[in-house]
Design a protein around this motif. Structure first.
Motif, PDB file in Angstrom:
ATOM      1  N   MET A 194      10.550  81.434  59.584  1.00  0.00           N
ATOM      2  CA  MET A 194       9.762  80.633  60.653  1.00  0.00           C
ATOM      3  C   MET A 194      10.288  79.100  60.649  1.00  0.00           C
ATOM      4  SD  MET A 194       8.530  82.984  62.612  1.00  0.00           S
ATOM      5  CE  MET A 194       7.654  81.959  63.917  1.00  0.00           C
ATOM      6  N   SER A 195      10.303  78.608  59.507  1.00  0.00           N
ATOM      7  CA  SER A 195      10.649  77.226  59.157  1.00  0.00           C
ATOM      8  C   SER A 195      12.114  77.026  59.666  1.00  0.00           C
ATOM      9  CB  SER A 195      10.446  76.918  57.694  1.00  0.00           C
ATOM     10  OG  SER A 195       9.104  77.116  57.130  1.00  0.00           O
ATOM     11  N   TYR A 196      12.941  78.023  59.384  1.00  0.00           N
ATOM     12  CA  TYR A 196      14.196  77.712  59.781  1.00  0.00           C
ATOM     13  C   TYR A 196      14.446  77.913  61.358  1.00  0.00           C
ATOM     14  CZ  TYR A 196      19.146  79.212  60.943  1.00  0.00           C
ATOM     15  OH  TYR A 196      20.304  79.222  61.466  1.00  0.00           O
ATOM     16  N   LEU A 197      13.662  78.827  61.999  1.00  0.00           N
ATOM     17  CA  LEU A 197      13.798  78.984  63.447  1.00  0.00           C
ATOM     18  C   LEU A 197      13.263  77.604  63.920  1.00  0.00           C
ATOM     19  CD1 LEU A 197      12.945  82.497  64.018  1.00  0.00           C
ATOM     20  CD2 LEU A 197      15.063  81.421  64.220  1.00  0.00           C
ATOM     21  N   SER A 198      12.146  77.216  63.508  1.00  0.00           N
ATOM     22  CA  SER A 198      11.706  75.632  64.172  1.00  0.00           C
ATOM     23  C   SER A 198      12.623  74.757  63.895  1.00  0.00           C
ATOM     24  CB  SER A 198      10.260  75.687  63.624  1.00  0.00           C
ATOM     25  OG  SER A 198      10.309  75.363  62.310  1.00  0.00           O
ATOM     26  N   CYS A 199      13.261  74.736  62.844  1.00  0.00           N
ATOM     27  CA  CYS A 199      14.140  73.622  62.468  1.00  0.00           C
ATOM     28  C   CYS A 199      15.289  73.689  63.329  1.00  0.00           C
ATOM     29  CB  CYS A 199      14.780  73.627  61.159  1.00  0.00           C
ATOM     30  SG  CYS A 199      15.946  72.544  60.731  1.00  0.00           S
ATOM     31  N   ILE A 200      15.900  74.906  63.564  1.00  0.00           N
ATOM     32  CA  ILE A 200      16.860  75.129  64.450  1.00  0.00           C
ATOM     33  C   ILE A 200      16.466  74.843  66.214  1.00  0.00           C
ATOM     34  CG2 ILE A 200      18.271  76.948  65.951  1.00  0.00           C
ATOM     35  CD1 ILE A 200      19.275  76.051  63.388  1.00  0.00           C
ATOM     36  N   LYS A 201      15.200  74.842  66.425  1.00  0.00           N
ATOM     37  CA  LYS A 201      14.578  74.498  67.797  1.00  0.00           C
ATOM     38  C   LYS A 201      14.673  73.248  67.962  1.00  0.00           C
ATOM     39  CE  LYS A 201      11.407  76.896  70.524  1.00  0.00           C
ATOM     40  NZ  LYS A 201      10.227  77.472  70.678  1.00  0.00           N
ATOM     41  N   LYS A 202      14.106  72.526  66.586  1.00  0.00           N
ATOM     42  CA  LYS A 202      14.102  71.188  66.848  1.00  0.00           C
ATOM     43  C   LYS A 202      15.311  70.215  66.911  1.00  0.00           C
ATOM     44  CE  LYS A 202      13.411  68.822  62.788  1.00  0.00           C
ATOM     45  NZ  LYS A 202      12.891  68.442  61.553  1.00  0.00           N
ATOM     46  N   VAL A 203      16.371  70.811  66.336  1.00  0.00           N
ATOM     47  CA  VAL A 203      17.657  70.048  66.521  1.00  0.00           C
ATOM     48  C   VAL A 203      18.357  70.537  67.622  1.00  0.00           C
ATOM     49  CG1 VAL A 203      17.735  69.184  64.108  1.00  0.00           C
ATOM     50  CG2 VAL A 203      18.697  71.464  64.618  1.00  0.00           C
ATOM     51  N   LYS A 204      17.996  71.471  68.283  1.00  0.00           N
ATOM     52  CA  LYS A 204      18.748  71.978  69.563  1.00  0.00           C
ATOM     53  C   LYS A 204      19.838  72.792  69.101  1.00  0.00           C
ATOM     54  CE  LYS A 204      16.867  69.080  72.783  1.00  0.00           C
ATOM     55  NZ  LYS A 204      16.062  67.899  72.421  1.00  0.00           N
ATOM     56  N   GLY A 205      19.962  73.476  68.026  1.00  0.00           N
ATOM     57  CA  GLY A 205      20.916  74.233  67.627  1.00  0.00           C
ATOM     58  C   GLY A 205      22.288  73.614  66.922  1.00  0.00           C
ATOM     59  N   VAL A 206      22.069  72.321  66.472  1.00  0.00           N
ATOM     60  CA  VAL A 206      23.011  71.502  65.940  1.00  0.00           C
ATOM     61  C   VAL A 206      22.942  71.884  64.572  1.00  0.00           C
ATOM     62  CG1 VAL A 206      23.934  69.261  65.275  1.00  0.00           C
ATOM     63  CG2 VAL A 206      22.836  69.704  67.453  1.00  0.00           C
ATOM     64  N   ASN A 207      24.291  72.091  63.622  1.00  0.00           N
ATOM     65  CA  ASN A 207      24.025  72.539  62.415  1.00  0.00           C
ATOM     66  C   ASN A 207      23.730  71.232  61.467  1.00  0.00           C
ATOM     67  OD1 ASN A 207      24.782  73.930  60.052  1.00  0.00           O
ATOM     68  ND2 ASN A 207      26.870  73.869  60.401  1.00  0.00           N
ATOM     69  N   GLN A 208      22.490  71.315  61.386  1.00  0.00           N
ATOM     70  CA  GLN A 208      21.911  69.994  60.361  1.00  0.00           C
ATOM     71  C   GLN A 208      21.833  70.526  59.086  1.00  0.00           C
ATOM     72  OE1 GLN A 208      21.281  66.888  61.351  1.00  0.00           O
ATOM     73  NE2 GLN A 208      21.636  67.079  63.343  1.00  0.00           N
ATOM     74  N   ASP A 209      21.946  69.686  57.918  1.00  0.00           N
ATOM     75  CA  ASP A 209      21.963  69.887  56.581  1.00  0.00           C
ATOM     76  C   ASP A 209      20.561  70.621  56.291  1.00  0.00           C
ATOM     77  OD1 ASP A 209      22.956  70.102  53.822  1.00  0.00           O
ATOM     78  OD2 ASP A 209      21.372  68.503  53.356  1.00  0.00           O
ATOM     79  N   GLU A 210      19.473  70.038  56.896  1.00  0.00           N
ATOM     80  CA  GLU A 210      17.999  70.342  56.648  1.00  0.00           C
ATOM     81  C   GLU A 210      17.987  71.970  57.004  1.00  0.00           C
ATOM     82  OE1 GLU A 210      13.537  69.701  58.429  1.00  0.00           O
ATOM     83  OE2 GLU A 210      15.229  68.623  59.145  1.00  0.00           O
ATOM     84  N   CYS A 211      18.426  72.377  58.239  1.00  0.00           N
ATOM     85  CA  CYS A 211      18.562  73.942  58.680  1.00  0.00           C
ATOM     86  C   CYS A 211      19.423  74.568  57.601  1.00  0.00           C
ATOM     87  CB  CYS A 211      18.923  73.744  59.948  1.00  0.00           C
ATOM     88  SG  CYS A 211      17.992  72.787  61.131  1.00  0.00           S
ATOM     89  N   ARG A 212      20.433  74.032  57.354  1.00  0.00           N
ATOM     90  CA  ARG A 212      21.365  74.912  56.481  1.00  0.00           C
ATOM     91  C   ARG A 212      20.792  75.297  55.088  1.00  0.00           C
ATOM     92  NH1 ARG A 212      25.570  71.423  58.061  1.00  0.00           N
ATOM     93  NH2 ARG A 212      25.266  70.101  56.283  1.00  0.00           N
ATOM     94  N   GLN A 213      19.905  74.150  54.450  1.00  0.00           N
ATOM     95  CA  GLN A 213      19.068  74.476  53.233  1.00  0.00           C
ATOM     96  C   GLN A 213      18.048  75.322  53.563  1.00  0.00           C
ATOM     97  OE1 GLN A 213      19.820  73.409  50.373  1.00  0.00           O
ATOM     98  NE2 GLN A 213      21.763  72.531  51.353  1.00  0.00           N
ATOM     99  N   LEU A 214      17.529  75.405  54.611  1.00  0.00           N
ATOM    100  CA  LEU A 214      16.455  76.521  55.042  1.00  0.00           C
ATOM    101  C   LEU A 214      16.936  77.779  55.213  1.00  0.00           C
ATOM    102  CD1 LEU A 214      14.254  74.571  57.627  1.00  0.00           C
ATOM    103  CD2 LEU A 214      13.413  75.373  55.378  1.00  0.00           C
ATOM    104  N   ALA A 215      18.194  77.887  55.718  1.00  0.00           N
ATOM    105  CA  ALA A 215      18.869  79.149  56.007  1.00  0.00           C
ATOM    106  C   ALA A 215      19.243  79.665  54.519  1.00  0.00           C
ATOM    107  CB  ALA A 215      20.375  78.999  56.654  1.00  0.00           C
ATOM    108  N   LYS A 216      19.870  78.805  53.680  1.00  0.00           N
ATOM    109  CA  LYS A 216      20.122  79.075  52.234  1.00  0.00           C
ATOM    110  C   LYS A 216      18.817  79.611  51.522  1.00  0.00           C
ATOM    111  CE  LYS A 216      22.694  77.593  48.237  1.00  0.00           C
ATOM    112  NZ  LYS A 216      23.231  76.233  47.859  1.00  0.00           N
ATOM    113  N   SER A 217      17.560  79.156  51.778  1.00  0.00           N
ATOM    114  CA  SER A 217      16.481  79.646  51.227  1.00  0.00           C
ATOM    115  C   SER A 217      16.021  80.930  51.725  1.00  0.00           C
ATOM    116  CB  SER A 217      15.399  78.522  51.627  1.00  0.00           C
ATOM    117  OG  SER A 217      15.586  77.427  50.882  1.00  0.00           O
ATOM    118  N   TYR A 218      16.173  81.103  53.036  1.00  0.00           N
ATOM    119  CA  TYR A 218      15.826  82.475  53.486  1.00  0.00           C
ATOM    120  C   TYR A 218      16.718  83.398  52.908  1.00  0.00           C
ATOM    121  CZ  TYR A 218      15.276  85.997  56.791  1.00  0.00           C
ATOM    122  OH  TYR A 218      15.269  87.267  57.435  1.00  0.00           O
ATOM    123  N   LEU A 219      17.912  83.361  52.883  1.00  0.00           N
ATOM    124  CA  LEU A 219      18.835  84.187  52.349  1.00  0.00           C
ATOM    125  C   LEU A 219      18.575  84.574  50.796  1.00  0.00           C
ATOM    126  CD1 LEU A 219      22.338  83.416  54.084  1.00  0.00           C
ATOM    127  CD2 LEU A 219      20.863  85.482  54.397  1.00  0.00           C
ATOM    128  N   GLY A 220      18.336  83.446  49.954  1.00  0.00           N
ATOM    129  CA  GLY A 220      17.819  83.628  48.961  1.00  0.00           C
ATOM    130  C   GLY A 220      16.426  84.255  48.586  1.00  0.00           C
TER     131      GLY A 220
END
Length: 102
Positions: free
Chosen positions: A36-62
């Motif tokens: 949910m944190s990752y999805l809200s980050c993606i929504k906040k940055v309007k789908g742009v590949n931000q470092d913050e969202c990449r770290q959340l995606a990495k955390s999710y996969l971990g």
């Protein structure tokens, strides 16, 4: 009897499995907070590949790997660069300040 409008015989296609295989869904919600944190980050940055969202995606996969919801793998194989240690600038211990040393 007539087969008026029939397309005839259609070629059959064989489905191909995903490259990494299938993995179980997170029915117990073990990684839901991170997702949910990752999805809200993606929504906040309007789908742009931000470092913050990449770290959340990495955390999710971990999280998924830690809870056996997907096979353990290196993050570099999942599209993440390895974390580089910060470059250390060596102090000029001898010589004059600003002097070039070879």
């Amino acid at each position: 009897m007539s087969t008026f409008g029939s397309p005839g015989t259609l070629p059959t296609t064989k489905p191909t499995p995903p490259q990494r295989g299938s993995f179980p869904l997170d029915h117990d919600g073990e990684c839901k907070d991170v997702m949910m944190s990752y999805l809200s980050c993606i929504k906040k940055v309007k789908g742009v590949n931000q470092d913050e969202c990449r770290q959340l995606a990495k955390s999710y996969l971990g999280c998924r790997m830690d809870h056996n919801l997907m096979a353990k793998d290196d993050f570099k194989n999942l599209g993440f660069k390895e974390d580089k240690p910060p470059n250390k600038v060596e102090a000029n211990t001898n010589g004059v300040k600003g002097e070039l040393q070879w």
